[in-house]
Scaffold this motif. Structure first.
Motif, PDB file in Angstrom:
ATOM      1  N   LYS A 104       0.858  -1.183   0.000  1.00 49.19           N
ATOM      2  CA  LYS A 104       0.000   0.000   0.000  1.00 49.19           C
ATOM      3  C   LYS A 104       0.896   1.236   0.000  1.00 49.19           C
ATOM      4  N   LEU A 105       0.697   2.106  -0.975  1.00 52.05           N
ATOM      5  CA  LEU A 105       1.448   3.355  -1.048  1.00 52.05           C
ATOM      6  C   LEU A 105       0.496   4.515  -0.812  1.00 52.05           C
ATOM      7  N   VAL A 106       0.854   5.400   0.106  1.00 53.21           N
ATOM      8  CA  VAL A 106       0.036   6.580   0.382  1.00 53.21           C
ATOM      9  C   VAL A 106       0.892   7.817   0.141  1.00 53.21           C
ATOM     10  N   PHE A 107       0.243   8.896  -0.319  1.00 49.86           N
ATOM     11  CA  PHE A 107       0.997  10.093  -0.680  1.00 49.86           C
ATOM     12  C   PHE A 107       0.056  11.282  -0.817  1.00 49.86           C
ATOM     13  N   PRO A 108       0.591  12.501  -0.661  1.00 54.63           N
ATOM     14  CA  PRO A 108      -0.209  13.711  -0.852  1.00 54.63           C
ATOM     15  C   PRO A 108      -0.021  14.272  -2.256  1.00 54.63           C
ATOM     16  N   ILE A 109      -1.055  14.887  -2.792  1.00 54.97           N
ATOM     17  CA  ILE A 109      -0.924  15.656  -4.030  1.00 54.97           C
ATOM     18  C   ILE A 109      -1.500  17.038  -3.779  1.00 54.97           C
ATOM     19  N   MET A 110      -1.011  18.013  -4.531  1.00 56.40           N
ATOM     20  CA  MET A 110      -1.308  19.416  -4.245  1.00 56.40           C
ATOM     21  C   MET A 110      -2.601  19.885  -4.915  1.00 56.40           C
ATOM     22  N   ILE A 111      -3.677  19.164  -4.635  1.00 51.76           N
ATOM     23  CA  ILE A 111      -4.990  19.502  -5.172  1.00 51.76           C
ATOM     24  C   ILE A 111      -5.996  19.386  -4.032  1.00 51.76           C
ATOM     25  N   ARG A 112      -6.837  20.356  -3.873  1.00 56.55           N
ATOM     26  CA  ARG A 112      -7.838  20.285  -2.812  1.00 56.55           C
ATOM     27  C   ARG A 112      -8.791  19.127  -3.083  1.00 56.55           C
ATOM     28  N   SER A 113      -9.090  18.391  -2.031  1.00 56.01           N
ATOM     29  CA  SER A 113      -9.788  17.113  -2.187  1.00 56.01           C
ATOM     30  C   SER A 113     -11.163  17.257  -2.826  1.00 56.01           C
ATOM     31  N   GLU A 231       4.112  14.868  -9.860  1.00 52.16           N
ATOM     32  CA  GLU A 231       4.294  13.744  -8.956  1.00 52.16           C
ATOM     33  C   GLU A 231       4.320  14.232  -7.511  1.00 52.16           C
ATOM     34  N   PRO A 232       3.954  13.374  -6.562  1.00 49.30           N
ATOM     35  CA  PRO A 232       3.945  13.777  -5.154  1.00 49.30           C
ATOM     36  C   PRO A 232       5.357  14.014  -4.632  1.00 49.30           C
ATOM     37  N   PRO A 233       5.490  14.738  -3.523  1.00 44.18           N
ATOM     38  CA  PRO A 233       6.829  14.990  -2.966  1.00 44.18           C
ATOM     39  C   PRO A 233       7.463  13.742  -2.365  1.00 44.18           C
ATOM     40  N   PHE A 234       6.619  12.779  -1.960  1.00 46.65           N
ATOM     41  CA  PHE A 234       7.144  11.535  -1.388  1.00 46.65           C
ATOM     42  C   PHE A 234       6.049  10.476  -1.384  1.00 46.65           C
ATOM     43  N   TYR A 235       6.485   9.232  -1.244  1.00 43.65           N
ATOM     44  CA  TYR A 235       5.578   8.096  -1.081  1.00 43.65           C
ATOM     45  C   TYR A 235       5.893   7.415   0.249  1.00 43.65           C
ATOM     46  N   LEU A 236       4.852   6.973   0.949  1.00 43.08           N
ATOM     47  CA  LEU A 236       5.005   6.120   2.130  1.00 43.08           C
ATOM     48  C   LEU A 236       4.548   4.718   1.742  1.00 43.08           C
ATOM     49  N   ILE A 237       5.353   3.712   2.074  1.00 38.38           N
ATOM     50  CA  ILE A 237       5.075   2.343   1.635  1.00 38.38           C
ATOM     51  C   ILE A 237       4.777   1.467   2.847  1.00 38.38           C
ATOM     52  N   PHE A 238       3.663   0.729   2.769  1.00 41.29           N
ATOM     53  CA  PHE A 238       3.227  -0.144   3.860  1.00 41.29           C
ATOM     54  C   PHE A 238       2.974  -1.551   3.331  1.00 41.29           C
ATOM     55  N   GLN A 239       3.163  -2.522   4.218  1.00 38.62           N
ATOM     56  CA  GLN A 239       2.851  -3.913   3.899  1.00 38.62           C
ATOM     57  C   GLN A 239       2.216  -4.546   5.129  1.00 38.62           C
ATOM     58  N   ASP A 240       1.051  -5.155   4.936  1.00 35.28           N
ATOM     59  CA  ASP A 240       0.316  -5.781   6.044  1.00 35.28           C
ATOM     60  C   ASP A 240       0.118  -4.813   7.208  1.00 35.28           C
ATOM     61  N   GLY A 241      -0.115  -3.552   6.887  1.00 39.41           N
ATOM     62  CA  GLY A 241      -0.371  -2.554   7.914  1.00 39.41           C
ATOM     63  C   GLY A 241       0.867  -1.954   8.546  1.00 39.41           C
ATOM     64  N   ASP A 242       2.047  -2.477   8.217  1.00 40.25           N
ATOM     65  CA  ASP A 242       3.290  -1.987   8.817  1.00 40.25           C
ATOM     66  C   ASP A 242       4.032  -1.069   7.847  1.00 40.25           C
ATOM     67  N   PHE A 243       4.625  -0.017   8.401  1.00 36.14           N
ATOM     68  CA  PHE A 243       5.433   0.887   7.588  1.00 36.14           C
ATOM     69  C   PHE A 243       6.703   0.171   7.140  1.00 36.14           C
ATOM     70  N   VAL A 244       7.004   0.243   5.841  1.00 37.95           N
ATOM     71  CA  VAL A 244       8.188  -0.414   5.288  1.00 37.95           C
ATOM     72  C   VAL A 244       9.301   0.597   5.038  1.00 37.95           C
ATOM     73  N   THR A 245       8.995   1.623   4.251  1.00 34.87           N
ATOM     74  CA  THR A 245       9.987   2.646   3.938  1.00 34.87           C
ATOM     75  C   THR A 245       9.280   3.826   3.281  1.00 34.87           C
ATOM     76  N   TYR A 246      10.041   4.855   2.982  1.00 35.74           N
ATOM     77  CA  TYR A 246       9.496   5.994   2.245  1.00 35.74           C
ATOM     78  C   TYR A 246      10.414   6.295   1.077  1.00 35.74           C
ATOM     79  N   ARG A 247       9.889   7.029   0.102  1.00 37.42           N
ATOM     80  CA  ARG A 247      10.698   7.406  -1.054  1.00 37.42           C
ATOM     81  C   ARG A 247      10.521   8.898  -1.322  1.00 37.42           C
ATOM     82  N   PRO A 248      11.568   9.709  -1.081  1.00 37.00           N
ATOM     83  CA  PRO A 248      11.469  11.137  -1.420  1.00 37.00           C
ATOM     84  C   PRO A 248      11.572  11.332  -2.924  1.00 37.00           C
ATOM     85  N   MET A 249      10.797  12.242  -3.467  1.00 37.43           N
ATOM     86  CA  MET A 249      10.847  12.524  -4.898  1.00 37.43           C
ATOM     87  C   MET A 249      11.564  13.838  -5.181  1.00 37.43           C
ATOM     88  N   ASP A 250      11.305  14.883  -4.377  1.00 36.05           N
ATOM     89  CA  ASP A 250      12.026  16.145  -4.517  1.00 36.05           C
ATOM     90  C   ASP A 250      11.760  16.999  -3.280  1.00 36.05           C
TER      91      ASP A 250
END
Length: 436
Positions: A104-113, A231-250
């Motif tokens: 599961k990857l979660v991330f923010p984008i700069m658009i009002r929901s 693209e988002p500034p970063f991604y948060l990566i989860f597996q089975d509900g646990d945080f795995v790692t993050y990936r900065p984009m800029d």
């Protein structure tokens, strides 16, 4: 067994005091080089197995350490071969022989929901909005992970991605699920799908815009790039509900975006209706041309530098005009002519071109010969960039309109004969004007 696996194994040792088995200090680079080289030559299909070389590296690294822990660090190459083959078979059967995991990857984008759909198709997956409480839970999990530097990374970003009620309303928080055998493949694949989806959205959002939009107030700084939908500034990566790692984009500052620029009633519905294309389409196919041109368009539309933005648009024109070398004068003319024909095709053969569109195209007409003779050293300003964007607008829309109906030969023939027809019309128009 590839000898590079043995070379990597020889760089493992047992610490005298603690008994810990690890790669020797100062040998990490050589260990990694040998292991990655041997893994690349295994020739496994990345997308079929949904793995990356980085994920395989992690598995084989662990495997060599386990062999050294069990059998020692001084095995000969022949002695290592049997143990290694057993470990390799275990990796292939236990890892590649079972269904991939769900990340599961979660991330923010700069658009009002409120201006973004609850769900957006991403070709083989989908991006779903998550609420503020879900975002807060994911953010806290990443910040509190002792093995991650995410908390420090977050402090360096110029934007606030916290759960502060006055801040979070500026963002849409998305979640994408992806089947993969390692987190690196999940990240790689999702970032590809998000990139092409933003390219598709931006293309239809900015279609026929002849100049970069600017703030209504003179008190605000001018916008440096066409759109902030990227693209988002970063991604948060989860597996089975646990945080795995993050990936900065800029580390870019991101202004929030209120609305898209669609001319229709509901931009949310418009986004949902935008067609999707296969990021992995062969570059030599009709769909591959569209994808490559869309990615070039995305680079151009989100690039701050006028010069770099121009050449990104130009790369897309080069792809869709089906020419190979714009340093060649005839090919360069062909690119411009085909782009102009595609543009006029959508605007009743020039009769409905808005004045600002005509000015932008005139800029390209004036620049074409300089580009041939001076190449990339020639001066580029906003008018040239605007003209290049419009030519790509016309070509891309034509390709998308005919997608599923024509092949590349059909399109090439249409552009070729369309230019010839347009030249004859222009010749006759000029002749009649002179005679009158």
């Amino acid at each position: 067994m590839d000898e590079r696996f043995y070379d990597a194994y020889q760089r493992i040792w047992e610490l005298p005091r603690t008994g810990e088995v690890r790669v020797q200090m100062g040998q990490e680079s050589a260990f990694k080089k040998n292991l990655f080289g041997a893994i690349r030559d295994l020739g496994l299909d990345r997308d079929h197995h949904r793995i990356t070389n980085r994920g395989l590296y992690k598995k084989f690294h662990e495997g060599l350490i386990e062999i050294a822990e069990t059998h020692g660090t001084d095995l000969t190459e022949d002695e290592l071969r049997g143990h290694f083959q057993t470990k390799k078979s275990g990796i292939f059967s236990n890892w590649l022989g079972t269904p991939p995991d769900t990340y599961k990857l979660v991330f923010p984008i700069m658009i009002r929901s409120k201006h973004f759909p609850d769900e957006v198709e991403l070709y083989e997956s989908k991006a779903e909005q998550i609420d503020e409480d879900q975002w807060e839970n994911h953010l806290i999990a990443a910040e509190n992970d002792d093995d991650s530097s995410f908390d420090s990374f977050l402090d360096e970003l110029p934007n606030d991605y916290s759960d502060h009620p006055l801040k979070r309303r500026e963002w849409t928080f998305l979640m994408v699920e992806m089947k993969a055998r390692d987190e690196f493949y999940a990240l790689h694949r999702v970032s590809e799908l998000v990139e092409i989806r933003f390219a598709e959205i931006n293309f239809f959002d900015q279609l026929w815009a002849a100049g970069m939009p600017q703030p209504g107030s003179s008190d605000r700084a001018p916008y440096e790039k066409w759109t902030r939908h990227q693209e988002p500034p970063f991604y948060l990566i989860f597996q089975d509900g646990d945080f795995v790692t993050y990936r900065p984009m800029d580390f870019d500052y991101r202004r929030s975006v209120g609305r898209f620029h669609f001319n229709h009633a509901d931009d949310v519905d418009e986004i949902s209706d935008i067609p999707t294309f296969d990021y992995d389409a062969d570059k030599g196919t009709y769909e591959g041309y569209i994808v490559s041109a869309l990615l070039a368009y995305q680079d151009g539309i989100t690039e701050r530098s006028v010069r770099q933005s121009f050449f990104s648009f130009w790369r897309g024109i080069e792809i869709l005009s089906n020419t190979s070398d714009y340093s060649n004068a005839s090919d360069f003319d062909k690119m411009v002519d085909r782009g102009e024909f595609a543009l006029s095709y959508h605007h009743d053969m020039d009769d409905s071109l808005r004045p600002e569109l005509k000015r932008a195209i005139e800029e390209i007409e004036e620049k074409r010969h300089e580009l041939v003779h001076e190449g990339l050293k020639t001066e580029i300003h906003q008018g040239h960039r605007n003209g290049a964007k419009l030519l790509l607008d016309g070509l891309l829309l034509l390709y998308i309109d005919k997608y599923g109906q024509w092949d590349l030969n059909d399109m090439s023939s249409f552009l070729k004969h369309g230019v010839e027809y347009q030249e004859k019309v222009q010749f006759l128009t000029t002749l009649l004007t002179d005679l009158s």
